[in-house]
Design a protein around this motif. Structure first.
Motif, PDB file in Angstrom:
ATOM      1  N   SER A 175       0.819  -1.211   0.000  1.00  0.00           N
ATOM      2  CA  SER A 175       0.000   0.000   0.000  1.00  0.00           C
ATOM      3  C   SER A 175       0.853   1.261   0.000  1.00  0.00           C
ATOM      4  O   SER A 175       0.493   2.256  -0.609  1.00  0.00           O
ATOM      5  CB  SER A 175      -0.939  -0.010   1.199  1.00  0.00           C
ATOM      6  N   GLY A 176       2.019   1.183   0.688  1.00  0.00           N
ATOM      7  CA  GLY A 176       2.892   2.338   0.697  1.00  0.00           C
ATOM      8  C   GLY A 176       3.341   2.712  -0.701  1.00  0.00           C
ATOM      9  O   GLY A 176       3.291   3.880  -1.102  1.00  0.00           O
ATOM     10  N   LEU A 177       3.712   1.717  -1.453  1.00  0.00           N
ATOM     11  CA  LEU A 177       4.160   1.966  -2.823  1.00  0.00           C
ATOM     12  C   LEU A 177       3.017   2.474  -3.682  1.00  0.00           C
ATOM     13  O   LEU A 177       3.197   3.349  -4.527  1.00  0.00           O
ATOM     14  CB  LEU A 177       4.722   0.672  -3.410  1.00  0.00           C
TER      15      LEU A 177
ATOM     16  N   ALA B 193       0.569   4.129  -2.636  1.00  0.00           N
ATOM     17  CA  ALA B 193       0.317   5.511  -2.265  1.00  0.00           C
ATOM     18  C   ALA B 193       1.323   6.416  -2.962  1.00  0.00           C
ATOM     19  O   ALA B 193       0.999   7.508  -3.411  1.00  0.00           O
ATOM     20  CB  ALA B 193       0.428   5.667  -0.762  1.00  0.00           C
ATOM     21  N   MET B 194       2.513   5.905  -3.093  1.00  0.00           N
ATOM     22  CA  MET B 194       3.561   6.700  -3.727  1.00  0.00           C
ATOM     23  C   MET B 194       3.235   7.007  -5.191  1.00  0.00           C
ATOM     24  O   MET B 194       3.673   8.013  -5.737  1.00  0.00           O
ATOM     25  CB  MET B 194       4.884   5.942  -3.629  1.00  0.00           C
TER      26      MET B 194
ATOM     27  N   GLN C 207       0.602   7.979  -6.273  1.00  0.00           N
ATOM     28  CA  GLN C 207      -0.237   9.159  -6.340  1.00  0.00           C
ATOM     29  C   GLN C 207       0.573  10.442  -6.176  1.00  0.00           C
ATOM     30  O   GLN C 207       0.049  11.526  -6.390  1.00  0.00           O
ATOM     31  CB  GLN C 207      -1.295   9.121  -5.211  1.00  0.00           C
ATOM     32  N   GLU C 208       1.830  10.280  -5.772  1.00  0.00           N
ATOM     33  CA  GLU C 208       2.645  11.467  -5.578  1.00  0.00           C
ATOM     34  C   GLU C 208       2.776  12.219  -6.884  1.00  0.00           C
ATOM     35  O   GLU C 208       2.704  11.635  -7.974  1.00  0.00           O
ATOM     36  CB  GLU C 208       4.045  11.056  -5.086  1.00  0.00           C
TER      37      GLU C 208
ATOM     38  N   LEU D 230       9.207   9.801  -7.882  1.00  0.00           N
ATOM     39  CA  LEU D 230       8.569   8.960  -6.883  1.00  0.00           C
ATOM     40  C   LEU D 230       7.714   7.896  -7.551  1.00  0.00           C
ATOM     41  O   LEU D 230       7.720   6.730  -7.160  1.00  0.00           O
ATOM     42  CB  LEU D 230       7.716   9.812  -5.955  1.00  0.00           C
TER      43      LEU D 230
END
Lengths: 267, 1025
Positions: B8-10, B12-13, B15-16, B21
């Motif tokens: 999930s962290g990736l 989320a990234m 969307q940066e 990123l």
């Protein structure tokens, strides 16, 4: 590698300075640079390459992300909050055995719970809750969120609203304000189902508005399908029942006959 | 080691806002996708939008990640689209499930598209996705690098990429093996005719490019392509070469002959340079050697005909003698070198191509190895009721089939009175039966049939039925090789206005001029058709089809038009079948016509449409054809059409017999008896001679079906399946034989199934137990004559005389080794298996005393005598001998005894022992242990299943020219010690080589005609109308 780390630390100092000054714009700019730089560190998730400086790197990265989370709350940016939190979460769950737990961990987790509550994502709220160790439930931040959720579910909306006064952390205020809005939406949804219409006075009371203007503005903004006639608010339009579907009997009969005929032919 | 628990962290990234990123996230996701695809799949839209974002510079990476996620989700189409988008990042050589699956998908997709592109019109052609092509090409290259050439060839064939096909053939180490693999593939898997031709052309080209061109295969290819000129050129070149090249030329000619593509063979022959007539007499005698041997072999039986034939055989007698002397001295073929002149070789080659040499050799083989069991026929004859004409003629058919091509007509001669009971059409078919028996007897055919043929000029005393039958018989004798008889048949057709004679003449002409597309004959036959006589018209329709087999000419439309005009169902049926024959083997080309027929109002034409499908797609196992047939089999309103649709499946699937039982198994349980019948016949046709266990299991319940005609079909089909299958291989053969016997003897059995049983007996022992039904030649080419014969045979439902057409599909299962003089040298080889596994079935034991009581008195005496004699001679008591001709019984039996004793070689010794073992029952059982191999001597019966057990001895003087070739049919032998004198198989004395059956037949014959002179020759076989 060392240089990079020092580089990032330096930048982070700058960020913290701006952050402390509540200069959100500068700190946001520095933050995005920091994030790019973080990708260059191999010991961070998801690679977790071990290197002598990996613990330092991890700690630094966590610190940066924690600040980023709080910053996004300050900037009242929910999406950024979610992004940063998700990136941060890996540090809480996956590196538990590598680096010492952070003091900010529970407040931030509580914040996240609150966010989920605000966004009315109850299922995810519970998922997150389940993932926490039992000891964590006693932490004031977590407890706060859990209690809020319970009140919310019970429909004790007044308790939810009064809890705003007892926030465990200053960052929570933003979400508590949002929560009031969520609560109101819930109430509105229930009223729609429960009543055909309500008098404006009643509606104002139920929806906890101080003035008629606020109520009217709310209806216009969020529920354009409601109709205000005279002194009453009518919800019927939303209540229209979908007509009961007709049974396609003719088609079914045709099909069955067709099968029978085919069967006779084949065998 | 720390691992991530969530992506999930990736995600989320992603969307940066910063592209670095996003890229970082993508890179990591690409690594983690195998584990976290469920999480990623919820955010797949983010990745997709990244791919579509033109400003993002790592779009291909996004595509790769998306492709992987879709792969895990099972959305292969989407996955493929993105994989193509991933460009070079998609690595075909990666050894993961993902890559393998996608490459497969890719190839499938490509095949689909390229086939579509190839089959659509030029205008509709859509450009293929170059990325797709690139992946497939990368894949093919990889195949070739890894040495997996077979895969490459397969894929290239399916994709219709001739360039890649050629490349993979050239690059492979073993090009010739690759080519033969390719050839096989092109026959079995390439379903589209035009493309197959392209492939074959390529193959020919590549074959010629080899250092040692495989002429055998080249010529096969050229035959498929129908290019006689090239074949002729190759043959000519080979003939001019050294001795082994000449041998090769002969071998090629024999192989081509086996495919029975008459028109092509004749074209090749005509394209070869003229042999100068100035050549010495030596070659003539050699080429005719085989023929004369054939003549001689049959001279005796011909002689017994009496009448005009007696004269003939008298004339040949001196000739006979001289040759016999020469050969029995074993000194033939003296100096070899001088004779091998080019012209001589040419003449020999032409002899093969025209069919003279192989046919006479076959005839000789069938005659000398005839092992038919007369006792079976006798039993049938006794058990069928006198008045039942159906069974009566069935017995005659059965006899004809049993002796097809053997020229042994003893049974008929012995039962002339009984035979006379045949009247009208029964007489027609009885006469025609002689044609089956004497099939291939080209030299004597005409004179054999002379007593029955219509007399020129005169009104003719004979009945039109026997005259018509005789013409039909001539056609059967000369089937597919009717150059010599065509004219005579044509004149007979022109000279008569009797519809029965016209019927016979039309059939005869059709057979004799099979597939020649002779315009003159066609016109005459058409005139007969236009007289609109039902009987003659039916035959004319079929004959037109036979003439035009596989030409797909305009004539089909003409025939269809007339079929619409006429009122006679028979004519329509004949024409419908005729049209079907015209489109033989044309596959897609015939679709328009087939469509037209299958949509017709008239069920008979739809029925013809089914045949057209069967013929056009024979042996291709084409899916669309099967689908159409199955559709008609369950949806048509006419029983006839449904039955035929199922039956036609047998033809379409004849190249893949193992498929048929599975496909028709449900249909065989249909409530509709016609469909069940069709299913039985379909299995019979496609699994003929296979002895396939599934086929038997499917047919077994049908042989005791509630409906009589289903039983008939099932019995016939079963006989076809079990043809040449021994008890040792399939124990159900014995059960089946007993069942047949029971049905024939059962008084309460219905006529239809009784007829089926009688015919089944005939088919089971067809051609003196030395033939098999082969719809395809060994090289996988369909034998036109056989398939056509089988198709017309299946018409016997409407018209019994057509039963004889099945004889066209018989092929001798023989190994005939020939030296360069095209003679059979003495030569032994080994069959490394138990003799009983492929041997002849044991002869039937003479009826026991109890059963004899039921028989008519006249027969009783014979069998009694037989019993007495049998007891006296104990082990020697061969059943067939025992039932010998009464008049010559004494002398013949003693003679036979001596001969059998004296002239047996090891093979027959072994066999006799077996036979005795069975006959003798319990007495010798324990003693005889069956050897694990047996020695066969040239020429020998080698059934197809036996081929893989055949071994040639290392120390043998002769070795086959081509080792890889299946050891059956005509095999050219290389003489390893040419200096030694050649010892030939003596073929002139019919008593020597044959087994008991032959010995019997010939002893009888000789006993009557030559030695004793005691009984007068039987009356000419002539009917009183």
């Amino acid at each position: 590698m060392e240089g990079k780390l020092a580089d990032i630390t330096r930048l982070f100092q700058k960020f913290k300075a701006a952050y402390d000054k509540n200069d959100t714009e500068t700190s946001d700019n520095i933050l995005s640079q920091l994030k790019v730089k973080l990708t260059e560190l191999p010991s961070l998730p998801p690679l977790f390459k071990s290197s002598p400086s990996s613990i330092q790197e991890l700690l630094l990265a966590r610190d940066i992300l924690e600040h980023a989370v709080v910053l996004s709350v300050k900037m009242e940016d929910q999406d950024a909050f979610e992004r940063h939190f998700l990136q941060l979460k890996s540090y809480y769950t996956d590196t538990r055995g590598v680096i010492p737990p952070s003091g900010q961990e529970y407040p931030i987790l509580g914040l996240n719970l609150l966010r989920l509550l605000v966004q009315n994502r109850i299922a995810e709220f519970h998922t997150e809750l389940e993932l926490l160790p039992p000891a964590a439930h006693d932490h004031s931040c977590i407890k706060h969120a859990v209690e809020l959720e319970q009140s919310f579910m019970e429909g004790a909306y007044n308790r939810v609203l009064s809890a705003r006064q007892a926030v465990p952390h200053e960052t929570y205020v933003y979400f508590m304000d949002l929560l009031a809005k969520t609560v109101r939406d819930e109430i509105a949804g229930c009223s729609e189902k429960a009543y055909d219409s309500l008098s404006l006075v009643e509606a104002k009371k139920i929806l906890m508005f101080a003035s008629d203007q606020e109520l009217l503005a709310y209806v216009l903004d969020d529920h354009p399908d409601w109709e205000i006639r005279g002194t009453r608010v009518y919800f019927q339009r939303a209540k229209k029942l979908a007509p009961c579907k007709e049974i396609p009997s003719l088609q079914l009969i045709n099909q069955t006959l067709g099968y029978a005929r085919e069967l006779e032919r084949i065998v | 080691m720390t691992v991530v628990s969530t992506a999930s962290g990736l995600l989320a990234m992603l969307q940066e806002s910063h592209p670095t990123l996003k890229l970082h996230a993508l890179k990591n996701l690409n690594v983690l996708v195998d584990n976290f695809w469920p999480e990623i799949s919820t955010n797949i839209s983010a990745i997709e939008s990244l791919y579509e974002d033109d400003t993002f510079y790592e779009r291909q990476l996004a595509a790769l990640v998306a492709s992987k996620v879709f792969y895990y989700l099972g959305e292969l189409n989407d996955s493929l689209t993105y994989a193509l988008g991933a460009g070079p990042l998609f690595d075909v050589s990666e050894d993961t499930e993902y890559v393998q699956t996608l490459v497969t998908k890719c190839v499938d997709e490509y095949i689909l598209l390229s086939v579509k592109a190839a089959e659509s019109n030029e205008s509709e052609k859509t450009a293929l996705d170059p990325r797709l092509v690139a992946i497939v090409e990368r894949m093919l290259d990889k195949c070739m690098q890894d040495g997996k050439f077979q895969q490459a060839v397969g894929v290239a064939l399916e994709c219709r990429r001739l360039d890649k096909l050629e490349e993979s053939i050239i690059r492979s180490e073993n090009a010739s093996a690759m080519l033969s693999y390719c050839l096989r593939l092109s026959q079995t898997f390439v379903s589209r005719r035009e493309f197959r031709h392209e492939v074959l052309r390529l193959l020919v080209k590549s074959y010629q490019g080899l250092q040692q061109p495989d002429y055998l295969s080249i010529c096969q290819c050229l035959m498929f392509l129908d290019e006689p000129a090239d074949v002729a050129a190759i043959l000519d070149k080979l003939l001019k070469g050294d001795k082994s090249e000449a041998l090769l030329a002969y071998q090629i000619a024999f192989d081509l002959f086996e495919n029975e593509y008459q028109k092509f063979l004749l074209n090749v022959r005509d394209l070869l340079p003229e042999s100068t007539s100035a050549s010495s007499s030596a070659p003539l005698s050699v080429t005719n050697g085989g023929l004369i041997q054939g003549t001689r072999g049959n001279g005796i039986s011909a002689m017994t005909d009496g009448g005009p034939t007696a004269m003939d055989s008298d004339l040949t007698e001196p000739l006979l003698g001289s040759y016999a002397a020469e050969e029995s001295a074993d000194v033939s073929a003296p100096p070899v070198e001088e004779r091998t002149s080019y012209t001589e070789r040419l003449t020999k080659l032409k002899g093969i191509l025209s069919g003279e040499t192989p046919i006479s050799l076959t005839l000789q083989f069938l005659y000398s190895h005839n092992r038919s069991d007369l006792l079976i026929l006798k039993t049938i004859k006794q058990s069928v009721e006198m008045r039942n004409s159906v069974c009566h003629s069935a017995t005659i058919y059965s006899n004809a089939l049993m002796h097809a091509g053997t020229t042994v007509d003893t049974f008929l001669r012995e039962n002339l009175d009984w035979l006379k009971r045949a009247t009208n059409w029964a007489k027609f078919s009885a006469t025609a039966g002689l044609g089956v028996i004497h099939r291939g007897h080209h030299q004597q055919g005409r004179s054999l049939m002379a007593p029955y043929l219509p007399q020129n000029g005169g009104t003719g005393g004979g009945s039109p039925y026997s005259e018509g039958g005789a013409l039909y018989a001539l056609g059967l004798i000369h089937a597919n090789h009717g150059e010599g008889i065509k004219q005579f048949l044509l004149e007979s057709l022109r000279n008569t206005s009797n519809e029965v004679i016209q019927h016979g003449a039309c059939l005869g002409l059709g057979l004799a001029a099979l597939g020649t597309a002779d315009e003159e004959i066609y016109e005459d036959v058409k005139n007969v058709l236009y007289t609109d006589s039902a009987v003659a018209g039916e035959a004319a329709g079929i004959a037109m089809g036979l003439l035009m087999v596989g030409t797909a000419s305009e004539k089909a439309t003409e025939m269809l038009a007339y079929a619409h005009d006429t009122q006679h169902e028979k004519i329509i049926r004949g024409l419908a079948l005729g049209i079907a024959l015209v489109v033989y083997g044309r596959e897609e080309e015939a679709d328009t016509l087939i469509e037209q027929m299958t949509r017709d109002q008239d069920p008979i034409l739809r029925y013809g449409g089914m045949y057209a499908l069967a013929m056009a797609y024979r042996g291709t196992a084409n899916n669309s054809a099967i689908r159409r047939l199955l559709h008609f089999a369950v949806s048509d309103v006419s029983d006839d059409v449904r039955r035929t649709a199922v039956l036609a499946l047998g033809f379409v699937l004849c190249s893949e017999p193992e498929q048929t039982p599975r496909i028709v198994s449900l249909l065989s349980e249909s409530y509709n008896a016609h469909v069940r019948y069709g299913a039985a016949m379909a299995v019979g046709i496609s699994c003929a001679g296979s002895g396939s266990s599934e086929a038997i299991s499917l047919l077994e319940p049908l042989t005791s079906d509630a409906v009589d005609f289903v039983r008939q079909g099932a019995l016939i089909a079963m006989a076809m399946v079990l043809l040449q299958t021994t008890e040792a291989r399939e124990p159900r053969v014995a059960t089946f034989r007993r069942q047949l016997e029971k049905i024939i003897n059962d008084k309460h059995e219905e006529t239809m199934s009784k007829m089926g049983a009688i015919l089944a007996q005939g088919i089971l022992d067809a051609g003196g137990r030395n033939v098999a039904i082969m719809l395809q030649s060994r090289t996988g080419h369909d034998r036109v004559t056989a398939v056509v014969g089988m198709a017309v045979f299946s018409q016997f439902w409407y018209w019994y005389p057509l039963i004889y057409f099945i004889s066209l599909s018989f092929a001798p299962t023989a190994f005939i080794g020939l030296n360069e003089e095209l003679r059979m040298p003495k030569f032994n080889f080994v069959s490394e298996t138990k003799p009983s596994l492929f041997g002849y079935p044991p002869s039937v034991a003479p009826p026991a005393a109890t059963s004899a009581v039921k028989l008519p008195t006249a027969v009783l005496s014979t069998s009694n005598r037989a019993k007495v004699r049998g007891a006296k001679r104990e082990a020697e008591a061969k059943a067939s001998k025992a039932t010998g001709h009464e008049a010559g019984a004494g002398s013949s039996s003693s003679k036979a005894e001596g001969l059998v004793d004296g002239d047996k070689d090891s093979t027959h010794a072994a066999k006799d022992e077996n036979a005795m073992d069975v006959d003798g029952g319990t007495q010798k059982k324990a003693v005889v242990v069956e050897p694990s191999s047996e020695v066969l001597s040239n020429p020998a019966r080698v059934v197809p299943a036996q081929e893989k057990f055949i071994k040639f001895r290392e120390d043998s003087r002769y070795a086959p020219l081509k080792l890889k070739r299946a050891p059956s049919g005509f095999v050219m032998l290389r003489d390893l010690t040419p200096s030694e004198p050649v010892e030939l198989v003596s073929t002139d004395t019919p008593l020597s080589a044959g087994g008991a059956g032959t010995a019997h037949a010939n002893t009888n014959a000789t006993a009557i005609a030559v030695e004793d002179n005691e009984p007068p020759p039987p009356e000419p076989f002539e009917y009183v109308p």
